[in-house]
Design a protein around this motif. Structure first.
Motif, mmCIF file in Angstrom:
data_model
loop_
_atom_site.group_PDB
_atom_site.id
_atom_site.type_symbol
_atom_site.label_atom_id
_atom_site.label_comp_id
_atom_site.label_asym_id
_atom_site.label_seq_id
_atom_site.Cartn_x
_atom_site.Cartn_y
_atom_site.Cartn_z
ATOM 1 N N UNK A 1 0.726 -1.537 -0.254
ATOM 2 C CA UNK A 1 0.265 -0.719 -0.511
ATOM 3 C C UNK A 1 0.776 0.885 0.663
ATOM 4 N N UNK A 2 0.610 2.054 -0.783
ATOM 5 C CA UNK A 2 1.497 3.335 -1.090
ATOM 6 C C UNK A 2 -0.072 4.506 -0.622
ATOM 7 N N UNK A 3 -0.036 5.254 -0.278
ATOM 8 C CA UNK A 3 -0.363 6.724 -0.282
ATOM 9 C C UNK A 3 0.086 7.409 -0.039
ATOM 10 N N UNK B 1 -3.627 15.297 4.101
ATOM 11 C CA UNK B 1 -2.305 14.812 3.611
ATOM 12 C C UNK B 1 -2.161 13.383 4.206
ATOM 13 N N UNK B 2 -2.727 11.847 3.633
ATOM 14 C CA UNK B 2 -2.105 11.100 4.445
ATOM 15 C C UNK B 2 -1.184 10.558 3.359
ATOM 16 N N UNK B 3 -0.124 10.308 4.341
ATOM 17 C CA UNK B 3 1.616 9.298 3.518
ATOM 18 C C UNK B 3 1.232 8.221 4.899
ATOM 19 N N UNK B 4 1.773 7.297 3.657
ATOM 20 C CA UNK B 4 1.618 5.980 4.322
ATOM 21 C C UNK B 4 1.781 4.640 3.457
ATOM 22 N N UNK B 5 2.687 3.691 3.714
ATOM 23 C CA UNK B 5 3.530 2.898 2.806
ATOM 24 C C UNK B 5 3.030 1.837 4.189
ATOM 25 N N UNK B 6 3.215 0.475 3.427
ATOM 26 C CA UNK B 6 3.084 -0.278 4.043
ATOM 27 C C UNK B 6 3.803 -2.029 3.031
ATOM 28 N N UNK B 7 4.648 -2.037 3.593
ATOM 29 C CA UNK B 7 5.418 -3.006 3.190
ATOM 30 C C UNK B 7 5.004 -4.399 3.053
ATOM 31 N N UNK B 8 4.920 -5.694 1.914
ATOM 32 C CA UNK B 8 4.044 -6.537 2.211
ATOM 33 C C UNK B 8 4.973 -7.658 3.947
ATOM 34 N N UNK B 9 4.263 -8.327 4.357
ATOM 35 C CA UNK B 9 4.526 -8.635 5.886
ATOM 36 C C UNK B 9 4.320 -7.749 6.635
ATOM 37 N N UNK C 1 -7.994 13.677 -3.290
ATOM 38 C CA UNK C 1 -7.242 13.741 -3.642
ATOM 39 C C UNK C 1 -6.368 13.770 -3.122
ATOM 40 N N UNK C 2 -5.273 13.184 -4.054
ATOM 41 C CA UNK C 2 -4.047 12.656 -3.746
ATOM 42 C C UNK C 2 -3.594 11.498 -4.471
ATOM 43 N N UNK C 3 -3.118 10.649 -3.969
ATOM 44 C CA UNK C 3 -3.010 8.955 -4.891
ATOM 45 C C UNK C 3 -2.357 8.001 -4.264
ATOM 46 N N UNK C 4 -3.668 6.353 -4.108
ATOM 47 C CA UNK C 4 -3.157 5.286 -3.549
ATOM 48 C C UNK C 4 -3.078 4.559 -4.697
ATOM 49 N N UNK C 5 -2.039 3.586 -4.007
ATOM 50 C CA UNK C 5 -1.185 2.574 -5.273
ATOM 51 C C UNK C 5 -1.790 1.362 -4.181
ATOM 52 N N UNK C 6 -2.313 -0.056 -4.540
ATOM 53 C CA UNK C 6 -2.424 -0.930 -3.699
ATOM 54 C C UNK C 6 -1.693 -2.361 -4.815
ATOM 55 N N UNK C 7 -0.897 -2.778 -4.247
ATOM 56 C CA UNK C 7 -0.371 -3.704 -4.496
ATOM 57 C C UNK C 7 -0.321 -3.231 -6.386
ATOM 58 N N UNK C 8 -0.031 -2.528 -6.288
ATOM 59 C CA UNK C 8 0.116 -1.609 -8.096
ATOM 60 C C UNK C 8 -0.706 -1.699 -8.664
ATOM 61 N N UNK C 9 -1.878 -1.628 -8.006
ATOM 62 C CA UNK C 9 -3.051 -1.044 -9.198
ATOM 63 C C UNK C 9 -3.485 0.489 -8.059
ATOM 64 N N UNK C 10 -3.084 1.220 -9.611
ATOM 65 C CA UNK C 10 -4.000 2.921 -8.925
ATOM 66 C C UNK C 10 -4.679 2.909 -8.891
ATOM 67 N N UNK D 1 -3.452 -10.939 -0.352
ATOM 68 C CA UNK D 1 -2.126 -10.547 0.067
ATOM 69 C C UNK D 1 -1.774 -9.431 0.581
ATOM 70 N N UNK D 2 -3.330 -8.923 1.228
ATOM 71 C CA UNK D 2 -3.699 -7.998 2.783
ATOM 72 C C UNK D 2 -4.604 -8.005 3.033
ATOM 73 N N UNK D 3 -4.720 -7.502 4.584
ATOM 74 C CA UNK D 3 -6.267 -8.388 5.425
ATOM 75 C C UNK D 3 -6.096 -6.818 5.867
ATOM 76 N N UNK D 4 -7.376 -6.332 5.323
ATOM 77 C CA UNK D 4 -8.058 -5.098 6.687
ATOM 78 C C UNK D 4 -9.064 -5.652 7.873
#
Lengths: 248, 223
Positions: A5-7, A22-30, A58-67, A162-165
């Motif tokens: 996840x990339x915000x 203005x959320x900036x957040x990255x979640x790495x695999x695992x 507004x802003x950017x959100x990418x989840x597992x390569x899908x924007x 791949x990710x659980x919320x």
């Protein structure tokens, strides 16, 4: 490391109310990321954006390569993301007209078009894993809250996400049932599942999280290893919040 | 002067074979009309909760028009009015079925709308979050639950529509009331014949109620 996840600079409004700022957040695999904060701080909204249950402005959100674009009608990306991201809700949201096992089999059958015997075997395996194999043919209303939530976890896992919320997964449970749900989540984390968890269970956060994020009025004000955030919070908002919730 | 009225059992019993000939028409108009009405109800009911106004408005207009005008006027309009428009007669049976279909369809639309809207939003969210498309989520999760809740009001509408068919004697369909009227014209035994007619309606509606109660008890697993 793979970023799941990339915000970047995400903003979300409910009408005129600015709920995510203005959320900036990255979640790495695992990684297991636990999000804490007062009610109404925007923490649930934040994870609901990840699988598109909420749109953002507004802003950017990418989840597992899908924007996912802001105000997204991008159905293709959304469909891909939802196949790869499982979600567990506060109110379980099991399907009351289907047995426990059919609840788990529905998505693999419909979305992945898995053959019946394979979907059935997967369901049995998952029910075993969450410790309620004996309840497979019952309807959700015949289960306790803790059992229902474990079924909900199994249902999400059936899609091999791949990710659980987790959106406050224990908040609707009687106190004696919280442990059994947290145990399942703890196991999941140990097996390397990438998880974003919104919770008020500070003990769980301290023990299981790789990273804790504190949100205040829609803004991430503190972020770090659990030991640092809980024992040595830098921001005065975090200090105030933690002194309230850890006091009792 | 003294009135002496005696219920003539023989007259009542004698009328039964003639009246029974009306029942197939009553049932055909009711259930034929309701079957089409159910399809119209699903169609317009779902349109009426669509996000897009250009789909929602026509559905709302249909519902309001057919709920807001008497079914007697509707059937007279179809039977006497519509032939002017289409340039040929409509047979009374078709007119009766059409009237029940259009009228019950409007009420069933509201039943469908209410049933679907009564299902918790969390059910849709759970379906979508599992990767199901909107239509998969609707047809495999929302609709089965909504349909169960719709059974009692649908049964109610069926009973109303069955009774509504009695009005269609005015366009000359040989249904139950019409048969009674023709019979009375020859025998002058109005009391006895209408009493039997009423009992026959009651037999139909009570049987339906029993079937519905059975379905409800069997069908409601856990909702």
């Amino acid at each position: 490391m793979t970023q799941i996840v990339q915000m970047r600079g995400m903003n979300k409004y409910f009408g005129t109310l600015h709920v995510l700022k203005e959320i900036d957040l990255t979640v790495e695999a695992g990684e297991v990321v636990v999000i804490i904060g007062a009610s109404g701080s925007g923490k649930s909204t934040l994870i609901r954006c990840v699988n598109g249950l909420e749109e953002f402005e507004s802003g950017k959100l990418v989840v597992d390569g899908n924007e996912l674009a802001p105000k997204s009608g991008n159905q293709k990306a959304l469909a891909k993301i939802r196949k790869e991201v499982g979600m567990v809700f506060q109110q379980f949201n099991l399907f009351p007209h289907l047995t426990v096992k059919k609840n788990i089999m529905l998505a693999p059958r419909k979305v992945k078009e898995a053959p019946e015997p394979i979907a059935s075997a997967t369901a049995d395996r998952l029910l075993n894993r969450v410790g309620i194999a004996s309840q497979a043919d019952k309807y959700p209303s015949h289960l306790s809250g803790g059992q229902q939530q474990r079924v909900a976890i199994a249902r999400a896992l059936a899609m091999e996400p791949k990710l659980m919320l987790f959106d406050e997964p224990t908040s609707a449970l009687d106190p004696e049932m919280i442990g059994e749900v947290l145990d399942v989540m703890r196991e999941l984390a140990k097996e390397g599942m990438t998880m974003m968890v919104v919770t008020h269970e500070m003990g769980f956060a301290r023990e299981v999280a790789d990273r804790v994020i504190y949100i205040h009025e829609g803004r991430i004000v503190e972020e770090g290893k659990p030991a640092d955030v809980f024992d040595n919070p830098q921001n005065e908002r975090t200090q105030a919040f933690l002194s309230r919730v850890l006091a009792h | 002067m003294e009135f002496q009225f005696q219920f003539d059992w023989q007259a009542a019993i004698n009328s039964i074979p003639y009246l029974l000939k009306g029942i197939p028409y009553t049932l055909l108009i009711s259930f034929g009309g309701l079957a089409i009405g159910f399809i119209l109800g699903i169609f317009f009911g779902l349109l009426s909760i669509n996000k897009r106004w250009f789909l929602r408005w026509p559905a709302t207009a249909y519902i309001e028009i057919f709920r807001g005008t008497p079914i007697l006027v509707q059937v007279l309009f179809i039977f006497y009015g519509l032939p002017d428009l289409i340039g040929g007669p409509i047979d009374p049976l078709t007119a009766g079925i059409a009237a029940i279909a259009l009228n019950s369809g409007a009420y069933i639309s509201e039943v469908v709308r209410g049933g679907v809207q009564s299902i918790d939003k969390g059910q849709t969210e759970a379906g979508l979050s599992l990767g199901l498309s909107r239509s998969q989520t609707f047809w495999s999760i929302i609709w089965p639950q909504a349909f169960r809740r719709m059974i009692p009001p649908l049964g109610n509408q069926a009973i109303v529509s069955i009774k509504d068919t009695s009005l269609f004697s005015v366009i000359g369909v040989g249904e139950l009331v019409r048969q009674g009227q023709v019979y009375i014209a020859n025998t002058f035994t109005a009391f006895e014949v209408y009493f039997v007619v009423a009992l026959m309606y009651l037999a139909i509606t009570l049987s339906l109620s029993l079937v519905l109660r059975y379905i409800e008890r069997r069908g409601l697993v856990s909702v």
